[in-house]
Each structure stands twice: as C-alpha cells, then as structure tokens.
Design an enzyme around this catalytic site. Structure first.
Site, PDB file in Angstrom:
ATOM      1  N   ARG A 161     -12.934 -44.858  38.158  1.00  0.00           N
ATOM      2  CA  ARG A 161     -11.670 -44.281  38.764  1.00  0.00           C
ATOM      3  C   ARG A 161     -11.959 -43.695  40.253  1.00  0.00           C
ATOM      4  O   ARG A 161     -13.395 -43.601  40.337  1.00  0.00           O
ATOM      5  CB  ARG A 161     -11.421 -43.225  38.218  1.00  0.00           C
ATOM      6  CG  ARG A 161     -10.808 -43.223  36.519  1.00  0.00           C
ATOM      7  CD  ARG A 161     -10.185 -42.018  35.850  1.00  0.00           C
ATOM      8  NE  ARG A 161      -9.748 -42.236  34.537  1.00  0.00           N
ATOM      9  CZ  ARG A 161     -10.552 -42.309  33.451  1.00  0.00           C
ATOM     10  NH1 ARG A 161     -11.666 -41.822  33.514  1.00  0.00           N
ATOM     11  NH2 ARG A 161      -9.834 -42.466  32.300  1.00  0.00           N
TER      12      ARG A 161
ATOM     13  N   LYS B  26     -12.107 -37.737  33.024  1.00  0.00           N
ATOM     14  CA  LYS B  26     -11.178 -36.559  33.084  1.00  0.00           C
ATOM     15  C   LYS B  26     -11.738 -35.662  32.125  1.00  0.00           C
ATOM     16  O   LYS B  26     -12.305 -35.726  30.993  1.00  0.00           O
ATOM     17  CB  LYS B  26      -9.731 -37.452  32.551  1.00  0.00           C
ATOM     18  CG  LYS B  26      -9.212 -38.384  33.582  1.00  0.00           C
ATOM     19  CD  LYS B  26      -7.794 -38.861  33.125  1.00  0.00           C
ATOM     20  CE  LYS B  26      -7.299 -39.623  34.012  1.00  0.00           C
ATOM     21  NZ  LYS B  26      -5.819 -40.256  33.451  1.00  0.00           N
TER      22      LYS B  26
ATOM     23  N   HIS C 135      -7.459 -48.267  42.137  1.00  0.00           N
ATOM     24  CA  HIS C 135      -7.402 -48.423  40.703  1.00  0.00           C
ATOM     25  C   HIS C 135      -7.215 -50.141  40.456  1.00  0.00           C
ATOM     26  O   HIS C 135      -7.573 -50.578  39.394  1.00  0.00           O
ATOM     27  CB  HIS C 135      -6.072 -47.919  40.393  1.00  0.00           C
ATOM     28  CG  HIS C 135      -6.271 -47.184  39.048  1.00  0.00           C
ATOM     29  ND1 HIS C 135      -7.069 -45.989  38.868  1.00  0.00           N
ATOM     30  CD2 HIS C 135      -5.797 -47.379  37.901  1.00  0.00           C
ATOM     31  CE1 HIS C 135      -7.109 -45.758  37.520  1.00  0.00           C
ATOM     32  NE2 HIS C 135      -6.369 -46.380  36.864  1.00  0.00           N
TER      33      HIS C 135
ATOM     34  N   ARG D 275     -10.425 -51.238  39.354  1.00  0.00           N
ATOM     35  CA  ARG D 275     -10.782 -50.770  37.849  1.00  0.00           C
ATOM     36  C   ARG D 275      -9.651 -51.631  36.803  1.00  0.00           C
ATOM     37  O   ARG D 275     -10.361 -52.290  35.839  1.00  0.00           O
ATOM     38  CB  ARG D 275     -10.363 -49.478  37.708  1.00  0.00           C
ATOM     39  CG  ARG D 275     -10.310 -48.958  36.340  1.00  0.00           C
ATOM     40  CD  ARG D 275     -10.062 -47.327  36.627  1.00  0.00           C
ATOM     41  NE  ARG D 275      -9.767 -46.766  34.976  1.00  0.00           N
ATOM     42  CZ  ARG D 275     -10.592 -46.191  34.084  1.00  0.00           C
ATOM     43  NH1 ARG D 275     -11.939 -46.267  34.485  1.00  0.00           N
ATOM     44  NH2 ARG D 275     -10.338 -45.659  33.136  1.00  0.00           N
TER      45      ARG D 275
ATOM     46  N   HIS E   4     -11.448 -44.576  28.004  1.00  0.00           N
ATOM     47  CA  HIS E   4      -9.907 -44.188  27.477  1.00  0.00           C
ATOM     48  C   HIS E   4     -10.082 -43.521  26.348  1.00  0.00           C
ATOM     49  O   HIS E   4     -10.935 -44.022  25.362  1.00  0.00           O
ATOM     50  CB  HIS E   4      -9.239 -45.742  27.407  1.00  0.00           C
ATOM     51  CG  HIS E   4      -8.657 -46.190  28.604  1.00  0.00           C
ATOM     52  ND1 HIS E   4      -8.311 -47.470  28.628  1.00  0.00           N
ATOM     53  CD2 HIS E   4      -8.584 -45.546  29.725  1.00  0.00           C
ATOM     54  CE1 HIS E   4      -8.052 -47.838  29.919  1.00  0.00           C
ATOM     55  NE2 HIS E   4      -8.022 -46.915  30.611  1.00  0.00           N
TER      56      HIS E   4
ATOM     57  N   TYR F 168      -4.807 -54.510  28.620  1.00  0.00           N
ATOM     58  CA  TYR F 168      -5.386 -55.546  29.440  1.00  0.00           C
ATOM     59  C   TYR F 168      -5.376 -56.766  28.461  1.00  0.00           C
ATOM     60  O   TYR F 168      -5.658 -57.902  29.162  1.00  0.00           O
ATOM     61  CB  TYR F 168      -6.964 -55.198  29.788  1.00  0.00           C
ATOM     62  CG  TYR F 168      -6.757 -53.861  30.770  1.00  0.00           C
ATOM     63  CD1 TYR F 168      -6.174 -54.168  31.977  1.00  0.00           C
ATOM     64  CD2 TYR F 168      -7.026 -52.750  30.128  1.00  0.00           C
ATOM     65  CE1 TYR F 168      -6.499 -53.142  33.095  1.00  0.00           C
ATOM     66  CE2 TYR F 168      -7.168 -51.711  31.206  1.00  0.00           C
ATOM     67  CZ  TYR F 168      -6.694 -51.925  32.533  1.00  0.00           C
ATOM     68  OH  TYR F 168      -6.501 -51.176  33.629  1.00  0.00           O
TER      69      TYR F 168
END
Length: 318
Positions: free
Chosen positions: A168, A192, A264, A267, A290, A299
C-alpha cells in the site's frame, strides 16, 4: 494515542460543531475506546470522527439530545439521506459501520440498553474489478526513470519495491531501513492497524534498493528530519501519498501509458500477475495483508478474464 479533553475544550468543540455536550463526551469516549482497542491509524480515526459527527448533527436536527435516544428508524432515515445526497454504497457502508461501532460502545459502557443497529442492513456494494497494468506496462513505467541522476535512481527503487512487494502507498512511504532484511530477501511490513506481515522481495528490486541506499540516499538525507525513512524527498522528508501518485503519473506519461496510473494499481497488478502465474490464493492473501480471503478473491476474477483472453487468442476453435 489517547485524546483527553478538559471541560473547557469540550465546550469549545461543542461551540464549533453546534453539538450538545452529551454528544461531545460520548464522541470523545468512543474515539479513545477505538484508538486503544483497535490500534487504528490516524486516518481511520478521523474517518470515524467525521462519520459520527455527521450522524450527531443529523440527530440534533431531529431534536435528539444524545446518541442513546437514537433508534433504528432514525439511522435508516440518515442512510436514506446519504443516498439522496448521492453517496456511493461503499460510503454509506462506511457510515453505517461507524454508527454500529459507536452504538456497540454505548452498550458496553451502559449508556444504551441494546444495539438496534444490528437490525439495519448494509447497503449492497457492487465490487468493481480493479484496473491493472500488464507486465509490459509496469516494466515500461519503471524503466522510464533516468537512473543516471540521484532522483531517477531513487524513483526506480520506489517503483521496483512498490511492484515487487505489492505494498500500500502508506506502507511504502513509512518504510524504514530496519524493515528490509537483505540477506533473507524479505521486508517486514506494518499494514492497517499496525499489523506486521513478512513479504518476500525479489533480487531485482533488492538490487535497485541497495544501489539507492548505498549511493544516493545520503544526498536526500537531512539530519534531524530524515530518521530511518527509506525513501526521502528533496527536503529529506518521507513522501506524501500525493507525492508518490504524482511520481507514478509522471513516469506513466513518459512511458506513453494512457491510463490513470496510481499506487494502488501497482498493488493490483502485483496480485494479478502472481495469480496469473499460478500462485496460491492464500499466499497472495498473506502477502497483501488481507484479513479476509474474500478480499483477495477478486483477483481470481481477473485471472479468469486473462485465461479467457488466452483461450480466444490461441485456441483454433475459439
């Protein structure tokens, strides 16, 4: 970080926002609670604060004097108002998530008897497939950097790391020297909620990173400002998100790529190219950081499109 307010500060905040003090106190307690319990980033905390303040202003306009007086009908009306204002389903979902977290907090401290927000359904979100770059496009953008000058060498290293690790943009700009383990060819990434994950980094990216750190980083370094930040701008500070976005947009233009290239997208391309190459979905989930594999599964849809394209290009009876 815990945010403490004096009574005078509470009155000042209330006067600026036109909110009764009861709202301000509950908002203060809520923000302190989620900061301690969830280890949120500053940006996430500000999002919660913005959403809950907007909700509070709506309640005040309906002559409600505290969050505990709210109910299912009022929250539903608030979400409907957001729809009328043209907010996307994703934004409405974020507001409702913030409101749910608030009311769960109020129940936990005894300010409310029950959490009625569980009865309210989140708006349906249509998950659009992310736009990605082909490997040739990524390559062209990266190679557009003029590595004969310090800034170009630094920019090449930035783009190599961004694509090699699927970071990120916040993870890239906050990357520190001690997070790169050259011998093991890994990067320790703090994502995160400050969650740590280990991401492999390829030899090509490591090579450019090594060249940058050993040869030109010192030219951007400013004592007392730069610290251990890996990628430094002209002022010796860490890059801003906008700074990285402008950097990529500039090199995309130089490479003749007519797409709205942003961090992004690198990414997305990282994940898509791994899955196209046969990588295990769980491994990609781990590398992206994730928490839910359903986020990574998007994806696989891109992969199916790729397979369909290959089929129609090469099958004799397609």
């Amino acid at each position: 970080m815990v945010y403490a307010y004096s009574f005078q500060q509470e009155k000042m905040i209330a006067s600026k926002t036109n909110l009764p003090l009861d709202f301000i106190r509950d908002l203060k307690g809520f923000l302190n609670y989620i900061s301690l319990e969830k280890g949120l980033s500053e940006n996430t905390r500000f999002s919660y604060e913005h959403d809950v303040k907007t909700y509070a202003e709506f309640l005040v306009s309906h002559n409600i004097t505290s969050f505990s007086e709210s109910n299912e009908n009022l929250v539903t009306e608030f979400i409907e108002l957001l729809s009328e204002m043209g907010l996307a389903a994703s934004s409405k979902s974020r507001y409702l998530s913030s409101i749910r977290a608030l009311h769960k907090y109020l129940v936990s401290i005894g300010k409310s008897k029950n959490d009625f927000t569980d009865l309210i359904e989140l708006p349906k979100i249509r998950r659009a497939l992310p736009e990605v770059l082909s490997f040739a496009e990524v390559n062209a953008i990266i190679e557009a950097a003029d590595t004969s000058c310090p800034a170009g060498l630094r920019d090449r290293a930035i783009m190599e790391v961004l694509y090699a690790c699927g970071l990120r943009v916040s993870e890239l700009i906050n990357l520190e020297l001690n997070q790169i383990i050259f011998d093991a060819e890994i990067v320790r990434v703090f994502g995160k909620g400050s969650k740590e994950r280990i991401v492999p980094i390829g030899s090509i990216a490591l090579n450019w990173l090594n060249l940058y750190i050993n040869n030109v980083r010192s030219q951007f370094y400013r004592a007392g400002i730069s610290g251990n930040t890996v990628f430094l701008n002209q002022r010796g500070k860490k890059f801003s998100r906008m700074g990285i976005w402008k950097l990529l947009r500039n090199y995309a233009k130089l490479a003749g790529i007519n797409k709205d290239v942003h961090p992004h997208m690198f990414r997305h391309s990282f994940a898509t190219h791994l899955i196209e190459g046969g990588a295990d979905l769980r491994a990609v989930q781990e590398m992206l950081g994730h928490s839910d594999i359903s986020t990574t599964q998007i994806y696989t849809h891109l992969d199916r499109d790729y397979l369909r394209e290959v089929y129609h290009s090469f099958h004799p009876r397609s």
